[in-house]
Design a protein around this motif. Structure first.
Motif, PDB file in Angstrom:
ATOM      1  N   UNK A 129       0.888  -1.143   0.000  1.00 56.09           N
ATOM      2  CA  UNK A 129       0.000   0.000   0.000  1.00 56.09           C
ATOM      3  C   UNK A 129       0.931   1.199   0.000  1.00 56.09           C
ATOM      4  N   UNK A 130       1.100   1.798  -1.176  1.00 51.74           N
ATOM      5  CA  UNK A 130       2.135   2.827  -1.322  1.00 51.74           C
ATOM      6  C   UNK A 130       3.484   2.172  -1.108  1.00 51.74           C
ATOM      7  N   UNK A 131       4.258   2.704  -0.186  1.00 53.42           N
ATOM      8  CA  UNK A 131       5.555   2.109   0.134  1.00 53.42           C
ATOM      9  C   UNK A 131       5.475   1.137   1.306  1.00 53.42           C
ATOM     10  N   UNK A 132       4.296   1.011   1.913  1.00 56.17           N
ATOM     11  CA  UNK A 132       4.126   0.140   3.072  1.00 56.17           C
ATOM     12  C   UNK A 132       3.901  -1.299   2.626  1.00 56.17           C
ATOM     13  N   UNK A 133       4.761  -2.184   3.100  1.00 56.87           N
ATOM     14  CA  UNK A 133       4.673  -3.604   2.790  1.00 56.87           C
ATOM     15  C   UNK A 133       3.489  -4.230   3.525  1.00 56.87           C
ATOM     16  N   UNK A 134       2.736  -5.077   2.824  1.00 55.85           N
ATOM     17  CA  UNK A 134       1.615  -5.795   3.435  1.00 55.85           C
ATOM     18  C   UNK A 134       1.998  -7.258   3.677  1.00 55.85           C
ATOM     19  N   UNK A 135       2.339  -7.975   2.587  1.00 57.08           N
ATOM     20  CA  UNK A 135       2.723  -9.380   2.720  1.00 57.08           C
ATOM     21  C   UNK A 135       3.275  -9.894   1.398  1.00 57.08           C
ATOM     22  N   UNK A 136       3.984 -11.037   1.481  1.00 55.42           N
ATOM     23  CA  UNK A 136       4.455 -11.755   0.304  1.00 55.42           C
ATOM     24  C   UNK A 136       3.800 -13.126   0.305  1.00 55.42           C
ATOM     25  N   UNK A 137       3.255 -13.515  -0.852  1.00 55.35           N
ATOM     26  CA  UNK A 137       2.645 -14.832  -1.016  1.00 55.35           C
ATOM     27  C   UNK A 137       3.335 -15.566  -2.157  1.00 55.35           C
ATOM     28  N   UNK A 138       3.532 -16.873  -1.984  1.00 53.95           N
ATOM     29  CA  UNK A 138       4.087 -17.719  -3.047  1.00 53.95           C
ATOM     30  C   UNK A 138       2.933 -18.340  -3.817  1.00 53.95           C
ATOM     31  N   UNK A 139       2.955 -18.182  -5.140  1.00 55.99           N
ATOM     32  CA  UNK A 139       1.960 -18.799  -6.015  1.00 55.99           C
ATOM     33  C   UNK A 139       2.645 -19.912  -6.787  1.00 55.99           C
ATOM     34  N   UNK A 140       2.135 -21.123  -6.614  1.00 55.33           N
ATOM     35  CA  UNK A 140       2.660 -22.305  -7.299  1.00 55.33           C
ATOM     36  C   UNK A 140       1.526 -22.948  -8.090  1.00 55.33           C
ATOM     37  N   UNK A 141       1.870 -23.993  -8.829  1.00 58.92           N
ATOM     38  CA  UNK A 141       0.863 -24.682  -9.652  1.00 58.92           C
ATOM     39  C   UNK A 141       0.179 -23.705 -10.589  1.00 58.92           C
ATOM     40  N   UNK A 142       0.968 -22.904 -11.240  1.00 57.69           N
ATOM     41  CA  UNK A 142       0.464 -21.867 -12.129  1.00 57.69           C
ATOM     42  C   UNK A 142       0.101 -22.450 -13.488  1.00 57.69           C
ATOM     43  N   UNK A 143      -0.734 -21.777 -14.260  1.00 59.44           N
ATOM     44  CA  UNK A 143      -1.265 -20.436 -14.015  1.00 59.44           C
ATOM     45  C   UNK A 143      -2.248 -20.448 -12.853  1.00 59.44           C
ATOM     46  N   UNK A 144      -2.273 -19.333 -12.129  1.00 57.17           N
ATOM     47  CA  UNK A 144      -3.108 -19.217 -10.943  1.00 57.17           C
ATOM     48  C   UNK A 144      -3.595 -17.781 -10.798  1.00 57.17           C
ATOM     49  N   UNK A 145      -4.803 -17.644 -10.271  1.00 55.19           N
ATOM     50  CA  UNK A 145      -5.367 -16.325  -9.986  1.00 55.19           C
ATOM     51  C   UNK A 145      -4.754 -15.801  -8.693  1.00 55.19           C
ATOM     52  N   UNK A 146      -4.445 -14.496  -8.666  1.00 56.79           N
ATOM     53  CA  UNK A 146      -3.935 -13.879  -7.439  1.00 56.79           C
ATOM     54  C   UNK A 146      -5.062 -13.705  -6.435  1.00 56.79           C
ATOM     55  N   UNK A 147      -4.736 -13.881  -5.174  1.00 52.06           N
ATOM     56  CA  UNK A 147      -5.691 -13.603  -4.108  1.00 52.06           C
ATOM     57  C   UNK A 147      -5.928 -12.103  -4.037  1.00 52.06           C
ATOM     58  N   UNK A 148      -7.129 -11.718  -3.656  1.00 54.05           N
ATOM     59  CA  UNK A 148      -7.458 -10.301  -3.513  1.00 54.05           C
ATOM     60  C   UNK A 148      -6.930  -9.789  -2.178  1.00 54.05           C
ATOM     61  N   UNK A 149      -6.199  -8.691  -2.233  1.00 51.28           N
ATOM     62  CA  UNK A 149      -5.712  -8.025  -1.027  1.00 51.28           C
ATOM     63  C   UNK A 149      -6.276  -6.606  -1.079  1.00 51.28           C
ATOM     64  N   UNK A 150      -7.349  -6.403  -0.314  1.00 51.99           N
ATOM     65  CA  UNK A 150      -8.135  -5.162  -0.395  1.00 51.99           C
ATOM     66  C   UNK A 150      -7.322  -3.890  -0.190  1.00 51.99           C
ATOM     67  N   UNK A 151      -6.385  -3.900   0.746  1.00 48.36           N
ATOM     68  CA  UNK A 151      -5.654  -2.670   1.071  1.00 48.36           C
ATOM     69  C   UNK A 151      -4.477  -2.390   0.141  1.00 48.36           C
ATOM     70  N   UNK A 152      -4.179  -3.301  -0.785  1.00 46.90           N
ATOM     71  CA  UNK A 152      -3.023  -3.143  -1.672  1.00 46.90           C
ATOM     72  C   UNK A 152      -3.342  -2.238  -2.860  1.00 46.90           C
ATOM     73  N   UNK A 153      -2.318  -1.476  -3.281  1.00 49.35           N
ATOM     74  CA  UNK A 153      -2.439  -0.683  -4.503  1.00 49.35           C
ATOM     75  C   UNK A 153      -1.290  -0.954  -5.464  1.00 49.35           C
ATOM     76  N   UNK A 154      -0.396  -1.849  -5.067  1.00 49.49           N
ATOM     77  CA  UNK A 154       0.724  -2.209  -5.926  1.00 49.49           C
ATOM     78  C   UNK A 154       1.320  -3.540  -5.513  1.00 49.49           C
ATOM     79  N   UNK A 155       2.006  -4.171  -6.466  1.00 52.47           N
ATOM     80  CA  UNK A 155       2.671  -5.448  -6.204  1.00 52.47           C
ATOM     81  C   UNK A 155       4.051  -5.450  -6.858  1.00 52.47           C
TER      82      UNK A 155
END
Length: 126
Positions: free
Chosen positions: A82-108
Motif C-alpha cells: 500500500x504505497x511504500x508500506x509492505x503488506x505481505x508476500x505470497x508464493x503462487x505455485x501450480x500456475x497459471x493461478x489467480x492472485x488472491x485479492x488483497x483489499x488494502x493493496x495498490x501495488x505489487x
C-alpha cells in the motif's frame, strides 16, 4: 517494368511485416510484467525486504487494483504494498493461478526464478 515489380514486392513484404508486428503487439500488450525493467539477482522476501538472490529476478512496482482479477503464468512470489508500506508476500505455485485479492493493496512486486523469465506473464482478467 522490373522497377514496378520490385516496388510492389517490397510493399507486400512491408505489409506482411507490419501485420506480424501488430499481431505480436496485441498478444503481448496485456502482460503487466515489464521484463526490460526487471532487477536481476534480487527478490522481495517474506518481510518485504529486497535482498540478493542469484537465482531470482524482481519486477518493477506494478499498479494493482483489488477490484480486478489477475492471473500469473509462472511460479512467483507476489509482494503486496500500500504505497511504500509492505503488506505481505505470497508464493503462487501450480500456475497459471489467480492472485488472491488483497483489499488494502495498490501495488505489487513479483519475484521469480530467472528460468521463468521468458514465460512470465501477469494479466488482468476481464
Amino acid at each position: 517494368m522490373y522497377r514496378k515489380l520490385f516496388i510492389i514486392g517490397l510493399s507486400l513484404i512491408l505489409i506482411i511485416i507490419l501485420s506480424v508486428l501488430i499481431i505480436f503487439d496485441e498478444s503481448t500488450s496485456n502482460n503487466l510484467v515489464n521484463k526490460i525493467n526487471t532487477v536481476e539477482d534480487r527478490w522481495v522476501n517474506y518481510k518485504g525486504t529486497s535482498e540478493n538472490n542469484k537465482a531470482m529476478m524482481q519486477s518493477q512496482f506494478i499498479l494493482y487494483n483489488p477490484e480486478k482479477d489477475y492471473e500469473i503464468s509462472r511460479d512467483t512470489y507476489v509482494s503486496y504494498f500500500n504505497g511504500e508500506d509492505f503488506i505481505k508476500t505470497e508464493l503462487y505455485e501450480d500456475t497459471p493461478e489467480m492472485l488472491n485479492t488483497v483489499e488494502e493493496a495498490d501495488g505489487i512486486i513479483l519475484s521469480f526464478n530467472k528460468n521463468n523469465k521468458n514465460g512470465m506473464q501477469l494479466v488482468e482478467i476481464d
